[in-house]
Enzyme design. Structure first.
Site, mmCIF file in Angstrom:
data_model
loop_
_atom_site.group_PDB
_atom_site.id
_atom_site.type_symbol
_atom_site.label_atom_id
_atom_site.label_comp_id
_atom_site.label_asym_id
_atom_site.label_seq_id
_atom_site.Cartn_x
_atom_site.Cartn_y
_atom_site.Cartn_z
ATOM 1 N N ASP A 178 0.965 -1.192 0.031
ATOM 2 C CA ASP A 178 -0.114 -0.007 0.031
ATOM 3 C C ASP A 178 0.940 1.342 0.153
ATOM 4 O O ASP A 178 1.434 1.621 0.948
ATOM 5 C CB ASP A 178 -0.957 0.045 1.366
ATOM 6 C CG ASP A 178 -1.900 -1.172 1.482
ATOM 7 O OD1 ASP A 178 -2.859 -1.086 0.598
ATOM 8 O OD2 ASP A 178 -1.349 -2.019 2.119
ATOM 9 N N THR A 179 0.829 1.958 -1.121
ATOM 10 C CA THR A 179 1.650 3.022 -1.221
ATOM 11 C C THR A 179 1.079 3.986 -2.425
ATOM 12 O O THR A 179 0.430 3.588 -3.233
ATOM 13 C CB THR A 179 3.284 2.464 -1.717
ATOM 14 O OG1 THR A 179 3.693 1.735 -0.766
ATOM 15 C CG2 THR A 179 4.065 3.839 -1.751
ATOM 16 N N ILE A 180 1.715 5.371 -2.457
ATOM 17 C CA ILE A 180 1.116 6.060 -3.771
ATOM 18 C C ILE A 180 2.636 6.454 -4.076
ATOM 19 O O ILE A 180 3.467 6.728 -3.474
ATOM 20 C CB ILE A 180 0.277 7.078 -3.311
ATOM 21 C CG1 ILE A 180 0.797 8.349 -2.827
ATOM 22 C CG2 ILE A 180 -1.239 6.608 -2.926
ATOM 23 C CD1 ILE A 180 1.572 9.373 -3.365
#
Length: 525
Positions: A347-349
């Site tokens: 989970d990352t942007i």
């Protein structure tokens, strides 16, 4: 060039500026900032902060960021470390004494002080043109008015929502219900936080009422954080690490990020004739998997806060890569030596922006797991990362949890430089996959001649926790061959990562690429 008979997306071509990121509203806002006279830094901050609303399961102002920046008029690159530290009195011995083998994921013990806001304010002041208030204005508007929940975000929300607790449920559910595709989601408390930062700068976040709100929540749950821990938060600026593959230089963020693993992995792969393999065949997937097992084992042994890491030269050495490459059997899978030292997440942007003056920003921003720790502050709804779960509890380990220390970080931005010229800021999301993802994108382009969009679209594989994960893009015959080599094949429920890139052509044309595994796009003008 892609086959236009088949589904796919074309690259975005522009001359004045491009943003590529994982949500269209963030990309659009970043380009609006460019059009209004801002530069790539102003635009990247604007887009990134919006992503904390548009993809709240992935990131937010309670998290950390890293950036590589190439200022206009130069091909020099600087690395900004916006990762926060553990509480000053934190100690692995305490958790070991309570019987823990790893840092509890959804606990105040896993919360490190959010570092992103200090980094945003610092980067705006040092490299921005408009100022932090202008960069935050689009996010303030969106957080007050809300954004529709997009397809990938709605899908993630269903799986991640159970970690939310207490005030996390209040701020990140709609009256107790999980937001659905097309619902409008708002964060008015965070809009107020951003208004205060826009007016008074980073101190508005790390001192006073906002900091008190965060501290009250954490301390009530057993956290050892103090006002001094928050006030002392400060990003650091350093030189990037560099490695060479097929004549091009890969620039990575130095530790405590894991960018050095991508360099080590490419150094290992350089000992094999990757270019003469089938890009989507069993041979390439096998060699890459074996190289990754060895590179990640080195990561888990040595990577930590720079103050406690003394084996960086070992990891960048070609002698190390040669020795590791010699351990790979071209036809048989090894048992992975890598025991994962931190909890797995994806989970990352990531956001990248290049402006008309060719300033390039490569920025990655995360709360670690889906909805981070699941803990949010009461008044302002600041959702805390659980980045402290990246620490080891093993006594004497370089990455052992201690007070005032930065944990081993999975998020890493990257840039390519060709004969001294910055040619492509890019990043690959997906937790610990990221170094493998960087190596895969680079080899897709340099060994197989793929353009950036094709390099991001291509199917992915990843050796993790004793399994070889293969996306559904791999055929049955390839799966059978890999199984015959000894790999335990698994098809992941979630696609492996996501990615964005901007290629800067010699004639000045900008080519933006965006991974279809997420909701995002590249937008230019």
């Amino acid at each position: 060039m892609r086959d236009f008979h088949k589904p796919g997306r074309s690259a975005v071509m522009a001359m004045n500026g491009i943003c590529a990121t994982s949500h269209p509203l963030a990309a659009g806002a970043a380009v609006d900032v460019l059009k209004s006279g801002g530069n790539a830094m102003d635009a990247a901050i604007a887009g990134a902060v919006i992503l904390g609303l548009a993809e709240p399961q992935m990131t937010g102002i309670g998290g950390d960021c890293f950036a590589l920046i190439s200022p206009a008029g130069t091909d020099q690159v600087v690395a900004v470390n916006g990762s926060g530290r553990s509480a000053a009195t934190a100690d692995a011995a305490v958790l070991r004494g309570e019987g823990h083998q790893t840092v509890p994921l959804q606990s105040a013990h896993a919360v490190t002080v959010p570092g992103a806001m200090d980094a945003f304010c610092t980067m705006s002041e040092k490299w921005g043109r408009l100022g932090i208030a202008d960069s935050l204005a689009p996010a303030i508007r969106y957080m007050d008015e809300g954004v529709p929940v997009s397809a990938r975000v709605a899908w993630d929300w269903q799986g991640c929502a159970p970690v939310l607790s207490g005030h996390g449920k209040t701020h990140f559910l709609n009256n107790g219900a999980i937001p659905q595709y097309g619902d409008v989601f708002r964060l008015p408390g965070q809009a107020e936080v951003l208004r205060r930062v826009a007016k008074d700068g980073r101190n508005a976040f790390y001192e006073g009422e906002i900091a008190d709100d965060m501290l009250a929540t954490l301390n009530a749950l057993g956290g050892a954080h103090t006002a001094e821990d928050f006030a002392a938060t400060q990003c650091t600026i350093a030189d990037p690490l560099g490695g060479t593959y097929k004549g091009q230089e890969l620039l990575e963020h130095p530790p405590n990020g894991q960018g050095v693993v991508a360099i080590l992995l490419l150094n290992i792969l350089s000992h094999f004739d990757i270019a003469n393999m089938d890009p989507f065949g069993a041979e390439r997937a096998h060699i890459e998997a074996e190289a990754a097992k060895l590179a990640y084992d080195a990561r888990n042994r040595f990577l930590s806060d720079p103050a406690t890491m003394d084996r960086l030269d070992h990891m960048t050495s070609m002698e190390t890569a040669s020795a590791l490459a010699a351990l790979i059997n071209p036809s048989k899978a090894m048992v992975s030596p890598a025991a994962i030292s931190e909890a797995v997440h994806k989970d990352t942007i990531y956001i990248t922006v290049v402006d008309r003056d060719r300033m390039s920003v490569s920025l990655i921003y995360s709360i670690f797991h889906g909805f981070g720790s699941g803990i949010a502050s009461e008044k302002f709804g600041i959702l805390f990362q659980n980045r402290g779960a990246g620490f080891s509890l093993a006594e004497g380990h370089p990455n052992e949890l201690k007070g005032g220390k930065r944990p081993m970080h999975t998020i890493i931005p990257a840039m390519l430089r060709d004969q001294g010229r910055v040619t492509m800021p890019f990043g690959v999301m997906g937790g610990q996959y990221q170094p493998n993802g960087h190596a895969r994108v680079v080899t897709n382009m340099l060994d197989f001649g793929m353009d950036p969009q094709a390099a991001l679209d291509a199917p992915r594989s990843f050796a993790e926790n004793g399994k070889l994960q293969l996306e559904r893009g791999y055929g049955d015959s390839v799966r059978a061959q890999l199984a015959d080599m000894g790999h335990d094949i698994e098809t992941p429920d979630v696609p492996i990562g996501g990615a964005q890139a901007i290629l800067i052509h010699k004639n000045g044309v900008l080519e933006g690429a965006s991974d279809p595994r997420k909701d995002g796009c590249a937008v230019g003008y």
